[in-house]
Design a protein around this motif. Structure first.
Motif, mmCIF file in Angstrom:
data_model
loop_
_atom_site.group_PDB
_atom_site.id
_atom_site.type_symbol
_atom_site.label_atom_id
_atom_site.label_comp_id
_atom_site.label_asym_id
_atom_site.label_seq_id
_atom_site.Cartn_x
_atom_site.Cartn_y
_atom_site.Cartn_z
ATOM 1 N N MET A 152 0.841 -1.206 0.000
ATOM 2 C CA MET A 152 0.000 0.000 0.000
ATOM 3 C C MET A 152 0.873 1.252 0.000
ATOM 4 O O MET A 152 0.561 2.243 -0.673
ATOM 5 C CB MET A 152 -0.907 -0.018 1.232
ATOM 6 C CG MET A 152 -2.107 0.872 1.111
ATOM 7 S SD MET A 152 -3.351 0.182 0.016
ATOM 8 C CE MET A 152 -4.256 -0.846 1.149
ATOM 9 N N LYS A 153 1.980 1.234 0.741
ATOM 10 C CA LYS A 153 2.863 2.407 0.825
ATOM 11 C C LYS A 153 3.414 2.780 -0.541
ATOM 12 O O LYS A 153 3.711 3.937 -0.812
ATOM 13 C CB LYS A 153 4.023 2.125 1.788
ATOM 14 C CG LYS A 153 3.631 2.345 3.245
ATOM 15 C CD LYS A 153 4.821 2.139 4.143
ATOM 16 C CE LYS A 153 4.448 2.414 5.588
ATOM 17 N NZ LYS A 153 5.398 1.811 6.522
ATOM 18 N N GLN A 154 3.594 1.760 -1.401
ATOM 19 C CA GLN A 154 4.130 2.043 -2.742
ATOM 20 C C GLN A 154 3.114 2.744 -3.630
ATOM 21 O O GLN A 154 3.468 3.344 -4.640
ATOM 22 C CB GLN A 154 4.586 0.746 -3.399
ATOM 23 C CG GLN A 154 5.889 0.264 -2.789
ATOM 24 C CD GLN A 154 6.237 -1.129 -3.233
ATOM 25 O OE1 GLN A 154 5.851 -1.550 -4.317
ATOM 26 N NE2 GLN A 154 6.949 -1.840 -2.400
ATOM 27 N N GLN A 155 1.834 2.667 -3.286
ATOM 28 C CA GLN A 155 0.787 3.235 -4.142
ATOM 29 C C GLN A 155 0.156 4.498 -3.554
ATOM 30 O O GLN A 155 -0.294 5.367 -4.288
ATOM 31 C CB GLN A 155 -0.343 2.192 -4.365
ATOM 32 C CG GLN A 155 0.125 0.813 -4.773
ATOM 33 C CD GLN A 155 0.827 0.791 -6.130
ATOM 34 O OE1 GLN A 155 0.674 1.708 -6.936
ATOM 35 N NE2 GLN A 155 1.607 -0.245 -6.380
ATOM 36 N N ALA A 156 0.097 4.595 -2.232
ATOM 37 C CA ALA A 156 -0.631 5.693 -1.578
ATOM 38 C C ALA A 156 0.280 6.887 -1.304
ATOM 39 O O ALA A 156 1.503 6.771 -1.318
ATOM 40 C CB ALA A 156 -1.223 5.180 -0.269
ATOM 41 N N ALA A 157 -0.368 8.045 -1.034
ATOM 42 C CA ALA A 157 0.421 9.221 -0.632
ATOM 43 C C ALA A 157 0.916 9.007 0.801
ATOM 44 O O ALA A 157 2.107 9.117 1.087
ATOM 45 C CB ALA A 157 -0.452 10.470 -0.722
ATOM 46 N N HIS A 158 -0.011 8.699 1.714
ATOM 47 C CA HIS A 158 0.347 8.431 3.109
ATOM 48 C C HIS A 158 -0.418 7.208 3.585
ATOM 49 O O HIS A 158 -1.614 7.091 3.296
ATOM 50 C CB HIS A 158 -0.045 9.586 4.030
ATOM 51 C CG HIS A 158 0.627 10.869 3.678
ATOM 52 N ND1 HIS A 158 1.935 11.152 4.006
ATOM 53 C CD2 HIS A 158 0.160 11.942 3.013
ATOM 54 C CE1 HIS A 158 2.247 12.341 3.560
ATOM 55 N NE2 HIS A 158 1.193 12.851 2.938
ATOM 56 N N VAL A 159 0.245 6.333 4.313
ATOM 57 C CA VAL A 159 -0.444 5.207 4.933
ATOM 58 C C VAL A 159 -0.366 5.403 6.450
ATOM 59 O O VAL A 159 0.719 5.580 7.006
ATOM 60 C CB VAL A 159 0.201 3.851 4.541
ATOM 61 C CG1 VAL A 159 -0.436 2.706 5.321
ATOM 62 C CG2 VAL A 159 0.051 3.604 3.043
#
Ligand code: NAD
Ligand code: FES
Length: 295
Positions: A152-159
């Motif tokens: 998820m971190k690779q796709q989202a702005a902030h996790v």
């Protein structure tokens, strides 16, 4: 037959599998689901698509081994097969209908609860491909149950990770984490919440108060997945809807969560299932209009 090409244990009793299923992989969209059946005797298990690789012709599913069927499913190994892998079913996410330009102007937040993190992932990934980086809260009971955080971190702005017991990240559930983000000055135009019914209910109560439109993904009991059996019936905005053909995504502020939770509880016993079927028959709500039986 549909071969399992990869199997990974994500957390205790939570499994990820890549399945060779060309047609689903080529046409699946974020938000849609598949119905999986192991063999002749197997139960039909609906699972939201977690990812797809159009070139490799594989579809990723994530499931929790909670009942007899999912426990049997967890025993399958790489190289073994599912008898049925039907899909893509349901409507793609509402977000896929918006232009990249419109999406890039929006501040989006995904709220993923437990195993519900799996269906959130393809949406966040798809958005990134449209040039839109969304924020994401991943909520889990404890650190060991957090799944797909790195992906998820690779796709989202902030996790933002939130754990009920405080073993990682924010100490508290996802609604408390959302309140904390808002108190720190974060603002969102739209929220997508996917997880247990009780979580989606409380997220929607809060976001209604905050005036933030919220989409939820409903995964009630499903049998045929084609709008005919009535098992997945919901009430949305006072109207009957069927998660398998009208959803699984709905406007969370209009969903009758209390009814959905009551139906889910009743489905656990044979007696409850029989009673539900009778009630649906008496109210004329056992079939979707598309089957033509009400015409
Ligand atoms: P869980 O019970 O561990 O809860 C996950 C998180 O949801 C918690 O850590 C908390 O942050 C939040 N939450 C739970 N109750 C809450 C409440 N009352 N108020 C605010 N936040 C709350 O989740 P789990 O065991 O991983 O979930 C399993 C359930 O999720 C199953 O019932 C499954 O059917 C459902 N599920 C739904 C979808 C979907 O598409 N909606 C997808 C996968 C799983
Ligand atoms: Fe939706 Fe049967 S599963 S109507």
């Amino acid at each position: 037959m549909f071969q399992i090409t990869k199997k990974r244990v994500l957390a205790n009793q939570i499994y990820l599998m890549d399945v060779k299923a060309g047609r689903v992989a080529r046409s699946g969209q974020p938000g849609q689901f598949v119905i999986v059946k192991m063999d002749e005797r197997g139960e039909r298990i609906p699972l939201t698509i977690c990812d797809y690789d159009r070139e490799q012709e594989t579809v990723t599913i994530v499931f929790q081994a909670v009942g007899a069927s999912t426990r049997r499913m967890a025993e399958l190994e790489e190289g073994e097969y599912f008898q049925d892998f039907v899909g893509p079913l349901g409507q793609p996410s509402e977000l896929t209908k918006e232009s990249s330009e419109a999406l890039q102007k929006k501040k989006l937040l995904f709220i993923a609860g437990g195993v519900g993190t799996a269906p959130v992932y393809p949406q966040v990934k798809w958005l990134r491909e449209q040039g839109c980086r969304a924020d994401c809260i991943i909520g889990a009971r404890n650190e060991a149950l957090i799944i797909l955080e790195e992906e998820m971190k690779q796709q989202a702005a902030h996790v933002y990770v939130a754990t009920d017991d405080g073993s990682r990240g924010f100490h508290g559930n996802v609604t408390e984490c959302l309140k904390d983000l808002m108190a720190k000055g974060n603002e969102y135009d739209q929220i997508v919440a996917i997880g247990p019914l009780i979580m989606m209910k409380f997220v929607c109560l809060l976001t209604k108060e905050l005036g933030i439109p919220t989409i939820v993904s409903m995964n009630p009991i499903m049998i045929d997945g084609t709008g005919m059996c009535g098992a997945c019936r919901l009430t949305v905005g006072g109207e009957t809807r069927f998660a398998c053909v009208d959803g699984p995504e709905f406007d969370g502020h209009l969903v009758d969560f209390d009814e959905a939770m009551k139906r889910q509880t009743m489905y656990r016993t044979e007696e409850g299932r029989a009673l539900l079927q009778l009630q649906d028959q008496q109210s004329g709500k056992e079939h979707h209009e598309s089957c033509g039986c009400h015409q």
